[in-house]
Design a protein around this motif. Structure first.
Motif: not given
Length: 116
Positions: A21-33
């Protein structure tokens, strides 16, 4: 600044499965490849799989095609790498990579060890 963290690595027997799993914090991953990379001892880091921002496009290294599946759940801000039929040669530290234009971020990695 985007922060991403991998989890799900471990020690497994050949033929078994793991889900990273790769989890993001601070910002959304929506805009990232998002890409998954791996680095085995004594070898260069190599690309394993990638998925486009919307999830509509994926790609795999030849060595993992048919065994690994990348997916993302933007609602949960997560990206996954399902790894089936693991082989000893899959042993490596696996890294999550996020890219948006000139911006790119790496996680700290999660260790996967596969024994025969």
């Amino acid at each position: 600044q985007l922060q991403i963290a991998e989890s799900g690595g471990g020690l497994v027997q050949s033929g078994w499965s793991l889900r990273l799993s790769c989890a993001a914090s601070s910002y959304t991953l929506d805009y990232y490849d998002i890409g998954w990379f791996r680095q085995a001892p004594g070898k260069e880091r190599e690309g394993v799989s990638c998925i486009s921002r919307g999830g509509g496009s994926t790609d795999y290294a030849d060595s993992v095609k048919g065994r690994f599946t990348i997916s993302r759940d933007n609602a949960k801000n997560m990206v996954y790498l399902q790894m089936n039929s693991l082989k000893p040669e899959d042993t490596a530290v696996y890294y999550c990579h996020a890219r948006r234009g000139y911006l790119e971020y790496w996680g700290q990695g999660t260790q996967v060890k596969v024994y025969s």
